[in-house]
Design a protein around this motif. Sequence first.
Motif, PDB file in Angstrom:
ATOM      1  N   LYS A 105       0.818  -1.221   0.000  1.00 41.85           N
ATOM      2  CA  LYS A 105       0.000   0.000   0.000  1.00 41.85           C
ATOM      3  C   LYS A 105       0.854   1.274   0.000  1.00 41.85           C
ATOM      4  O   LYS A 105       0.375   2.350   0.323  1.00 41.85           O
ATOM      5  CB  LYS A 105      -0.930   0.006   1.215  1.00 41.85           C
ATOM      6  N   HIS A 131       1.324   6.462   1.592  1.00 37.72           N
ATOM      7  CA  HIS A 131       0.969   5.224   2.266  1.00 37.72           C
ATOM      8  C   HIS A 131      -0.554   5.194   2.351  1.00 37.72           C
ATOM      9  O   HIS A 131      -1.154   5.995   3.069  1.00 37.72           O
ATOM     10  CB  HIS A 131       1.599   5.168   3.653  1.00 37.72           C
ATOM     11  N   LEU A 133      -3.646   4.088   3.687  1.00 36.29           N
ATOM     12  CA  LEU A 133      -4.158   3.458   4.902  1.00 36.29           C
ATOM     13  C   LEU A 133      -5.666   3.649   5.040  1.00 36.29           C
ATOM     14  O   LEU A 133      -6.184   3.743   6.150  1.00 36.29           O
ATOM     15  CB  LEU A 133      -3.455   4.060   6.131  1.00 36.29           C
ATOM     16  N   ASP A 137      -4.531   8.081   5.395  1.00 40.67           N
ATOM     17  CA  ASP A 137      -3.343   8.000   4.546  1.00 40.67           C
ATOM     18  C   ASP A 137      -2.235   8.910   5.067  1.00 40.67           C
ATOM     19  O   ASP A 137      -2.474   9.847   5.830  1.00 40.67           O
ATOM     20  CB  ASP A 137      -3.696   8.408   3.108  1.00 40.67           C
TER      21      ASP A 137
END
Length: 183
Positions: A105, A131, A133, A137
Motif C-alpha cells: 500500500k 501510504h 491506509l 493516509d
Amino acid sequence: MQRRTKIAAVTLATALLITAGTAGAAMASGGGTPRPEREAAALTGTAKLYRSAGDDITFSFDAHLAPKDNRNPQKATGTFRFSHYLHGNGAWAKAKVDCLVTGGKVAVVSGVITASDLPGAKGKRVGVTVHDLGGHDRLGYSWAGTGSPRDTKDLPPCVSSAPFEKVKQGTGDFKVVPWNPAL
C-alpha cells in the motif's frame, strides 16, 4: 415447408443450448469474457494534509504503469499536482510522471514540474511517497529536507522521503495498486 421450419427451429434451439452450456462452463472454470489486464502499478486520488496552523495543502495523483511496462517503472505515465497555501499566500505545481514504484500500500512517484506559479520550480524533478491506509493516509515528499520543490537538485527518478505527513481526516482517498514485477 412447415417441416423445414420446425427442423430449423430445433437446430437453432440446439445450437443456442450448446453455446449457452459452453459459455456457462467457461465462466464456471474461470474462462468466459476476458477481463481487462490489471495495471502493473497505479497511484490515484486526492487528499489534503493536516496542519495545525490551518495550511491548505492538497496533493492529487493520476499515475499509472501499464502491464506491458511491468519491468520498467520509468515508463509510468500520468500527472500529479500539489499546492500549499496559508493566509492566501502559497503556490501550486503540476508534474509529469516519470517513475512509479509501489509495494503493498506504499507508492513512490516522481515527475518533472511542467507548470507552476512558484518561481524556479518549473523543470525540477520532485518525488512523493504515499501510504494508502484507507481514510488515514500518509504522505512524504522529496523537498522535506530542502524546504521547497525548487531546491531539489539533481533528484533521481522514484526518490522521495518517508510518508511522515498525516492526511486531514475525511479527505484521504489515495489508492495504490501494488507492483508485482517478475523477479
